[in-house]
Scaffold this motif. Structure first.
Motif, PDB file in Angstrom:
ATOM      1  N   TYR A 147      56.754  36.771  88.618  1.00  0.00           N
ATOM      2  CA  TYR A 147      57.032  36.247  89.870  1.00  0.00           C
ATOM      3  C   TYR A 147      57.194  34.793  89.798  1.00  0.00           C
ATOM      4  CZ  TYR A 147      57.062  35.731  94.872  1.00  0.00           C
ATOM      5  OH  TYR A 147      57.610  35.146  96.372  1.00  0.00           O
ATOM      6  N   SER A 148      58.654  34.393  90.052  1.00  0.00           N
ATOM      7  CA  SER A 148      58.844  33.135  90.318  1.00  0.00           C
ATOM      8  C   SER A 148      59.593  32.897  91.721  1.00  0.00           C
ATOM      9  CB  SER A 148      59.949  32.595  89.222  1.00  0.00           C
ATOM     10  OG  SER A 148      60.944  33.521  89.366  1.00  0.00           O
ATOM     11  N   PRO A 149      58.704  32.271  92.556  1.00  0.00           N
ATOM     12  CA  PRO A 149      59.059  32.115  94.045  1.00  0.00           C
ATOM     13  C   PRO A 149      60.115  31.468  94.254  1.00  0.00           C
ATOM     14  CG  PRO A 149      56.962  30.835  93.413  1.00  0.00           C
ATOM     15  CD  PRO A 149      57.404  31.857  92.219  1.00  0.00           C
ATOM     16  N   GLY A 150      60.776  30.453  93.504  1.00  0.00           N
ATOM     17  CA  GLY A 150      61.868  29.580  93.919  1.00  0.00           C
ATOM     18  C   GLY A 150      63.050  29.991  93.135  1.00  0.00           C
ATOM     19  N   GLN A 151      63.092  31.200  92.453  1.00  0.00           N
ATOM     20  CA  GLN A 151      64.272  31.636  91.791  1.00  0.00           C
ATOM     21  C   GLN A 151      64.597  33.021  92.283  1.00  0.00           C
ATOM     22  OE1 GLN A 151      62.032  30.823  87.790  1.00  0.00           O
ATOM     23  NE2 GLN A 151      64.261  30.261  87.232  1.00  0.00           N
ATOM     24  N   ALA A 152      65.980  33.479  91.857  1.00  0.00           N
ATOM     25  CA  ALA A 152      66.396  34.705  92.079  1.00  0.00           C
ATOM     26  C   ALA A 152      65.555  35.695  91.732  1.00  0.00           C
ATOM     27  CB  ALA A 152      68.018  34.894  91.669  1.00  0.00           C
ATOM     28  N   GLU A 175      52.425  34.377  88.959  1.00  0.00           N
ATOM     29  CA  GLU A 175      53.732  33.167  89.071  1.00  0.00           C
ATOM     30  C   GLU A 175      53.737  32.517  87.815  1.00  0.00           C
ATOM     31  OE1 GLU A 175      53.399  30.419  92.257  1.00  0.00           O
ATOM     32  OE2 GLU A 175      52.774  31.843  93.889  1.00  0.00           O
ATOM     33  N   MET A 176      54.935  32.533  87.442  1.00  0.00           N
ATOM     34  CA  MET A 176      55.331  31.667  86.479  1.00  0.00           C
ATOM     35  C   MET A 176      56.928  31.495  86.582  1.00  0.00           C
ATOM     36  SD  MET A 176      55.488  34.487  83.306  1.00  0.00           S
ATOM     37  CE  MET A 176      53.671  34.954  83.498  1.00  0.00           C
ATOM     38  N   THR A 177      57.281  30.412  85.911  1.00  0.00           N
ATOM     39  CA  THR A 177      58.846  30.046  85.921  1.00  0.00           C
ATOM     40  C   THR A 177      59.783  31.052  84.824  1.00  0.00           C
ATOM     41  OG1 THR A 177      58.574  27.822  86.836  1.00  0.00           O
ATOM     42  CG2 THR A 177      60.610  28.174  85.858  1.00  0.00           C
ATOM     43  N   VAL A 179      62.003  30.823  82.705  1.00  0.00           N
ATOM     44  CA  VAL A 179      63.041  30.055  81.597  1.00  0.00           C
ATOM     45  C   VAL A 179      62.878  30.491  80.356  1.00  0.00           C
ATOM     46  CG1 VAL A 179      62.881  27.973  82.995  1.00  0.00           C
ATOM     47  CG2 VAL A 179      61.231  28.383  81.269  1.00  0.00           C
ATOM     48  N   ASP A 180      64.190  30.710  79.657  1.00  0.00           N
ATOM     49  CA  ASP A 180      64.272  31.043  78.005  1.00  0.00           C
ATOM     50  C   ASP A 180      63.490  32.435  78.052  1.00  0.00           C
ATOM     51  OD1 ASP A 180      65.472  28.749  77.612  1.00  0.00           O
ATOM     52  OD2 ASP A 180      63.718  27.410  77.358  1.00  0.00           O
ATOM     53  N   ASP A 181      62.649  32.267  76.883  1.00  0.00           N
ATOM     54  CA  ASP A 181      61.987  33.740  76.711  1.00  0.00           C
ATOM     55  C   ASP A 181      60.456  34.116  77.258  1.00  0.00           C
ATOM     56  OD1 ASP A 181      63.818  34.486  74.895  1.00  0.00           O
ATOM     57  OD2 ASP A 181      62.940  33.963  73.127  1.00  0.00           O
ATOM     58  N   THR A 182      60.358  33.100  78.513  1.00  0.00           N
ATOM     59  CA  THR A 182      59.185  33.182  79.068  1.00  0.00           C
ATOM     60  C   THR A 182      58.691  34.471  79.547  1.00  0.00           C
ATOM     61  OG1 THR A 182      59.484  30.923  80.006  1.00  0.00           O
ATOM     62  CG2 THR A 182      57.586  32.465  80.999  1.00  0.00           C
ATOM     63  N   TYR A 183      59.454  35.359  80.216  1.00  0.00           N
ATOM     64  CA  TYR A 183      59.211  36.642  80.774  1.00  0.00           C
ATOM     65  C   TYR A 183      59.122  37.786  79.472  1.00  0.00           C
ATOM     66  CZ  TYR A 183      59.837  35.685  85.896  1.00  0.00           C
ATOM     67  OH  TYR A 183      59.672  35.329  87.074  1.00  0.00           O
ATOM     68  N   VAL A 184      59.742  37.447  78.549  1.00  0.00           N
ATOM     69  CA  VAL A 184      59.874  38.350  77.538  1.00  0.00           C
ATOM     70  C   VAL A 184      58.435  38.161  76.679  1.00  0.00           C
ATOM     71  CG1 VAL A 184      60.736  38.829  75.085  1.00  0.00           C
ATOM     72  CG2 VAL A 184      62.325  38.631  76.986  1.00  0.00           C
ATOM     73  N   ASN A 185      58.287  36.849  76.549  1.00  0.00           N
ATOM     74  CA  ASN A 185      56.919  36.794  75.903  1.00  0.00           C
ATOM     75  C   ASN A 185      55.766  37.206  76.709  1.00  0.00           C
ATOM     76  OD1 ASN A 185      58.137  35.489  73.763  1.00  0.00           O
ATOM     77  ND2 ASN A 185      57.905  33.340  74.397  1.00  0.00           N
ATOM     78  N   ALA A 186      55.816  36.998  78.161  1.00  0.00           N
ATOM     79  CA  ALA A 186      54.852  37.440  79.027  1.00  0.00           C
ATOM     80  C   ALA A 186      54.474  39.004  78.813  1.00  0.00           C
ATOM     81  CB  ALA A 186      54.939  37.084  80.351  1.00  0.00           C
ATOM     82  N   LEU A 187      55.859  39.825  78.635  1.00  0.00           N
ATOM     83  CA  LEU A 187      55.425  41.141  78.792  1.00  0.00           C
ATOM     84  C   LEU A 187      54.967  41.465  77.308  1.00  0.00           C
ATOM     85  CD1 LEU A 187      59.023  41.999  80.218  1.00  0.00           C
ATOM     86  CD2 LEU A 187      56.704  42.932  80.981  1.00  0.00           C
ATOM     87  N   ALA A 188      55.499  40.880  76.067  1.00  0.00           N
ATOM     88  CA  ALA A 188      55.226  41.182  75.001  1.00  0.00           C
ATOM     89  C   ALA A 188      53.552  40.913  74.612  1.00  0.00           C
ATOM     90  CB  ALA A 188      55.777  40.520  73.809  1.00  0.00           C
ATOM     91  N   SER A 189      53.005  39.880  75.129  1.00  0.00           N
ATOM     92  CA  SER A 189      51.707  39.341  74.970  1.00  0.00           C
ATOM     93  C   SER A 189      50.768  40.269  75.776  1.00  0.00           C
ATOM     94  CB  SER A 189      51.687  38.111  75.019  1.00  0.00           C
ATOM     95  OG  SER A 189      51.899  37.297  76.197  1.00  0.00           O
ATOM     96  N   ASP A 190      51.089  41.004  76.843  1.00  0.00           N
ATOM     97  CA  ASP A 190      50.259  41.474  77.583  1.00  0.00           C
ATOM     98  C   ASP A 190      49.660  40.793  78.853  1.00  0.00           C
ATOM     99  OD1 ASP A 190      48.920  43.944  78.566  1.00  0.00           O
ATOM    100  OD2 ASP A 190      47.010  43.296  77.760  1.00  0.00           O
TER     101      ASP A 190
END
Length: 345
Positions: A147-152, A175-177, A179-190
């Motif tokens: 979830y990124s509160p200040g972004q679409a 909460e995380m911003t 950018v780039d692969d942040t969400y992809v890495n968060a999903l992949a790293s549990d």
């Protein structure tokens, strides 16, 4: 502030200081837009897509003012540059203008576009982590959701929850911003179970992790708002306001040009400018769909108001009248009228 953004702002501030533009007379926000652009008027614009489209179409040399183009993406970077008085105009989705106003940065939307068949060509899909027991969006109750509160992407998460009858407290918002692969890495790293993915990240995520069980789900919601916006202080400068009027006209033609020249856009922007593979470029052009410049902002503002009301309720931000406080309606027909002045090249 990140080192990269700090350097970008330093360069922008230097460019602005050296432009020789001392600014125009004070222009009230309810005064008619001036049409004459004095010689030497300069805008600093953070919109790499439009810059590239105007370069490819050949229209960039016809702009009747000087432009310092900034390689600026997303609401957080754009707001930081606005606060540093290093940027005049930015390009974002619907959340950054709201978030800016809620955090004490007075901005106004000056241009808006939408897309043909937005539900057939969504910009985002909902990424599901390998091993997460989620086969349908109704299954995300109790899940960890990026979830990124200040972004679409953050607003999309709230709208998805609303669409399946859930409240934020029914999940764990992480909460995380984005950018780039942040969400992809968060999903992949549990780190999270669910995250909205857009652009090439959808393809990248599945290519890397589908074999491990990664999936994406459609959300069935419209997710295509796109705007130009500027600080009120910039719009109160008569010279810059006149230049922004012409920028909005060119911006509208650029959006149409992109849709009418998919192969040139894929090669000229996604491959040459962004360094993506031809396969990724083709994928993104298909997802982008075709932009439409509305003749008026009635439906645009209605959708934006619904989003603002949702965020106000859930995040406890003050209520906001979008038409009166977020949009500069002096620009409402400018982009559309710009299309009638001549065909996009």
């Amino acid at each position: 502030m990140t080192p990269g953004l700090s350097l970008a702002l330093t360069c922008l501030l230097a460019a602005t200081a050296c432009s020789g533009d001392e600014g125009g007379e004070y222009l009230p926000l309810n005064a008619p837009l001036p049409e004459r652009i004095p010689e030497g008027t300069t805008l600093v614009v953070g919109d790499p897509r439009t810059q590239r489209a105007l370069e490819l179409s050949g229209e960039i040399d016809d702009l009747p003012f000087e432009v310092e183009w900034a390689n600026m993406f997303g609401g957080p970077q754009t707001s930081e540059a606005f606060r540093a008085e290093a940027l005049d105009v930015g390009a974002v989705a619907d959340i950054p203008p709201l978030h800016a106003r809620w955090t004490g940065l007075d901005v106004r939307v000056v241009a808006a576009s939408e897309r043909e068949a937005p539900l057939e060509h969504p910009l985002y899909e909902i990424g599901i982590a390998p091993g997460a027991d989620i086969d349908d969006l109704s299954d995300i109750e109790g899940a960890r959701v990026a979830y990124s509160p200040g972004q679409a992407q953050g607003a999309l998460v709230l709208r998805v929850l609303e669409s399946v009858g859930l409240e934020p407290e029914d999940v764990e918002l992480v909460e995380m911003t984005s950018v780039d692969d942040t969400y992809v890495n968060a999903l992949a790293s549990d780190q999270v179970d669910v995250a909205p993915l857009g652009d090439v990240l959808i393809r990248r995520y599945l290519d890397r992790y589908a074999r491990d069980g990664a999936t994406v789900l459609p959300h069935g919601l419209r997710d295509d708002p796109w705007h130009l916006y500027a600080p009120e202080s910039v719009l109160e400068d008569a010279d810059k306001a006149a230049a922004i009027r012409e920028l909005v006209r060119a911006w509208g033609r650029a959006q149409v040009w992109i849709g009418e020249h998919p192969e040139e856009w894929a090669e000229g922007f996604y491959v040459d400018h962004e360094g993506l593979s031809p396969e990724d470029a083709e994928h993104l052009v298909e997802r982008d769909g075709v932009s439409v410049i509305p003749e008026d902002w009635d439906e645009t503002i209605e959708r934006h108001q619904a989003t603002a009301d949702l965020l106000s309720r859930i995040q406890e931000w003050p209520s906001v009248d979008v038409r009166e406080e977020v949009y500069d309606t002096r620009f409402e027909t400018v982009a559309f009228e710009g299309l009638t002045e001549g065909d996009a090249r």
